[in-house]
Design an enzyme around this catalytic site. Structure first.
Site, PDB file in Angstrom:
ATOM      1  N   CYS A 112       5.089  -0.228  -5.078  1.00 35.55           N
ATOM      2  CA  CYS A 112       6.209  -0.797  -5.827  1.00 35.55           C
ATOM      3  C   CYS A 112       6.826  -1.967  -5.047  1.00 35.55           C
ATOM      4  CB  CYS A 112       7.227   0.283  -6.165  1.00 35.55           C
ATOM      5  SG  CYS A 112       8.386  -0.204  -7.474  1.00 35.55           S
ATOM      6  N   TYR A 113       8.040  -1.808  -4.483  1.00 35.43           N
ATOM      7  CA  TYR A 113       8.603  -2.898  -3.690  1.00 35.43           C
ATOM      8  C   TYR A 113       7.678  -3.265  -2.537  1.00 35.43           C
ATOM      9  CZ  TYR A 113      11.668  -5.705  -0.775  1.00 35.43           C
ATOM     10  OH  TYR A 113      12.192  -6.734  -0.027  1.00 35.43           O
ATOM     11  N   GLY A 116      11.635   0.447  -2.907  1.00 30.90           N
ATOM     12  CA  GLY A 116      13.004   0.186  -2.486  1.00 30.90           C
ATOM     13  C   GLY A 116      13.784  -0.518  -3.574  1.00 30.90           C
ATOM     14  N   GLU A 138       3.314   8.725  -5.524  1.00 29.99           N
ATOM     15  CA  GLU A 138       3.819   9.890  -4.805  1.00 29.99           C
ATOM     16  C   GLU A 138       4.559  10.887  -5.682  1.00 29.99           C
ATOM     17  OE1 GLU A 138       7.035   6.662  -4.104  1.00 29.99           O
ATOM     18  OE2 GLU A 138       4.912   6.806  -4.623  1.00 29.99           O
ATOM     19  N   HIS A 180       4.466   4.387  -8.725  1.00 25.73           N
ATOM     20  CA  HIS A 180       4.730   5.347  -7.652  1.00 25.73           C
ATOM     21  C   HIS A 180       3.702   6.483  -7.698  1.00 25.73           C
ATOM     22  CE1 HIS A 180       8.594   3.870  -6.071  1.00 25.73           C
ATOM     23  NE2 HIS A 180       8.773   3.413  -7.303  1.00 25.73           N
ATOM     24  N   LYS A 226       9.848  21.305   4.557  1.00 24.21           N
ATOM     25  CA  LYS A 226      10.145  22.701   4.231  1.00 24.21           C
ATOM     26  C   LYS A 226       8.888  23.511   3.944  1.00 24.21           C
ATOM     27  CE  LYS A 226      13.450  25.768   3.308  1.00 24.21           C
ATOM     28  NZ  LYS A 226      14.631  26.013   4.139  1.00 24.21           N
ATOM     29  N   ASP A 233      14.409  28.437   8.072  1.00 21.82           N
ATOM     30  CA  ASP A 233      14.207  27.428   9.111  1.00 21.82           C
ATOM     31  C   ASP A 233      14.539  27.966  10.501  1.00 21.82           C
ATOM     32  OD1 ASP A 233      13.674  25.873   6.912  1.00 21.82           O
ATOM     33  OD2 ASP A 233      15.621  24.871   6.922  1.00 21.82           O
TER      34      ASP A 233
END
Length: 522
Positions: A88-89, A61, A180, A178, A378, A236
């Site tokens: 991180c944060y 964040g 991710e 990070h 997605k 979708d």
């Protein structure tokens, strides 16, 4: 989304502190077969009992954990007795809350860095031995200066003596980078180590199971009522329609509104797929003149979105009144739409997702909203489409924006401009497919710029439109890089467009890594 207490899968809770890449944490976790949800930090405490997470991940964040008003994780999270990973944060607030210290300044770390493994930990299993280095992606300006009692240093970096920390006894972990993002090459392995090795999850989240469970939920929810599904022609809404049809058969009627703003021949393809291949009741409404008429003279992209959205609702409202017994409206809302509609950074993201209608409909429609895909990202929707038997070429199509070609025509939209763009866009995609590059590109499209230039074709001078071509790569649709085309492919596409599309005398290729603000690329 099902009731939390009745959810059949192992679950991880992701606490969102406002990082722009929080969704990527969820993507990586789900890719390993673990169901997870993202919830804002200030709304978590009230759902812990119902959610019953097997583990918690604290996101990054923009705030500073050393400031008095900085967001914090609810203390109850650390009292659950489940593993917690701070990113991180998330690591910084964990330290600040549990007795460590965080300060501003010192050495900042942004971008690529190397961590050095200082001791063994199941979090870094498979990454190397003590003393080995591992590339990661850092993004922090503050610095942890003391870790809480019970924690030990697992890895360091040049800018952070506490790049990875762990309290193995309480199963609390923190990483300063990070894991991710794609720029941390083995970050997915670290997250899998956390969910599978430390937490002990099996990984029971698959699209085959989701399909079966979703069909049962849909049947229970609808209770024999009739459903209208608004087809846009995209993946979708199409997957949502086929899923609902599997559940309730001909109690579903699809309403396909042809706005006149789709790609070349796509309207015909949608009608053929649903009427001929799936035999799903379909109402095809050609409203192209209505949409083009309302868009006449409208240049602002946000105004275009709102105009198109309003007309869609008007058409559905009219058609719903003609379908006897219709009580529900199905919509292809995805999980990112749900997250962004109520984000940790404060309220509805009205501009980002203004063409979505997440969680509500105008009262006059008097229909209940059904959103069977609102738990999915997605890529999961595409996987579900394969499970449902949709043609691979259809499921794998590049994303197409809800407002269609209207926002790929900066400035006023006219029927002539739409026809020009449809032809040029079709040629571009045709050359990409012929070169075998379609599946290597996340999204490719043409933009008809509001610019005219002087050119010479043969012995004649021309004064015609400029067309921009754009293609990006992405692993997740959250971030994107320019696709580096072979020049021969671009040359063939540009030459064909100039020769075959009247009104275009110049083609340029957009090499920016982020989409221009006036162009919707989702």
């Amino acid at each position: 989304m099902p009731d939390m207490a009745d959810h059949p899968h192992e679950r991880v809770l992701i606490v969102d502190f406002g990082s722009q890449v929080t969704q990527l944490i969820a993507r990586r976790v789900r890719e390993s077969g673990v169901y997870c949800e993202i919830h804002p930090y200030d709304r978590v405490e009230g759902l812990l009992d119902a959610f019953r997470p097997r583990a918690v991940i604290l996101s990054g964040g923009p705030a500073s954990a050393h400031e008095a008003e900085s967001p914090a994780a609810p203390a109850a999270i650390f009292e659950l007795g489940v593993p917690v990973l701070g990113i991180c944060y998330g690591e910084m607030t964990m330290c600040a809350q549990l007795g460590g210290a965080v300060e501003s300044g010192h050495t900042r770390e942004f971008g690529r860095a190397e961590i050095r493994i200082a001791r063994e930990s199941p979090l870094l299993a498979g990454l190397g031995d003590i003393g080995d280095e591992e590339p990661v992606w850092m993004s922090h300006g503050d610095r942890i200066t003391a870790i809480p009692p019970g924690f030990e240093v697992v890895a360091t970096s040049d800018g952070s003596p506490f790049a990875v920390i762990a309290d193995e006894g309480r199963r609390l972990y923190g990483v300063q980078f990070h894991p991710e993002v794609a720029h941390t090459p083995r970050g997915a392995l670290m997250l899998r180590n956390f969910t599978h090795e430390i937490v002990g999850l099996r990984g029971d989240w698959t699209m085959a199971r989701f399909k079966d469970e979703a069909i049962e939920r849909i049947r229970a929810l609808l209770g024999g009522g009739r459903v209208i599904c608004g087809l846009s022609g995209g993946v979708d809404s199409s997957v949502a329609a086929v899923l609902i049809h599997e559940a309730i058969g001909d109690a579903l009627t699809c309403v396909f509104v042809d706005t006149g703003l789709m790609r070349l021949n796509e309207a015909e393809e949608v009608v053929s797929l649903f009427r001929d291949h799936y035999n799903i009741p379909l109402v095809h409404v050609d409203a192209s003149k209505d949409f083009l008429g309302e868009l006449a003279g409208v240049g602002d992209p946000e105004a275009k979105r709102k105009t198109i959205g309003r007309l869609f609702i008007d058409v559905f409202d009219r058609e719903a009144g003609r379908i006897e017994g219709a009580a529900f409206l199905a919509q292809g809302t995805l999980y990112p739409d749900v997250i962004e509609s109520v984000s940790a950074r404060g309220g509805p993201s009205a501009v980002i997702k203004s063409h979505h209608n997440v969680g509500g409909l105008p009262e006059r429609m008097k229909l209940k909203l059904v959103e069977p895909l609102r738990e999915l990202f997605k890529d999961e929707v595409r996987a579900l489409g394969v499970e449902l038997g949709l043609p691979p070429a259809f499921v794998g199509r590049h994303p197409f924006p809800g407002p269609g070609l209207a926002i790929r025509i900066p400035g006023a939209v006219t029927e002539e401009k739409v026809a020009t763009l449809q032809k040029a866009d079709a040629i571009f995609l045709d050359e990409i497919r012929k070169a075998g590059l379609y599946d290597a590109i996340w999204q490719a499209f043409a933009v008809l710029l509001p610019v005219r230039t002087v050119g010479v074709m043969g012995d004649a001078r021309t004064y015609e439109e400029v067309l921009a071509l754009r293609a990006v790569t992405s692993s997740d649709g959250m971030t994107a890089d320019v696709f580096e085309f072979p020049w021969d492919v671009l040359t063939r596409a540009a030459t064909r467009i100039v020769n075959e599309v009247r009104g275009v005398n110049r083609v340029v290729y957009d090499v920016t890594s982020k989409p221009p603000g006036t162009i919707e690329w989702e």
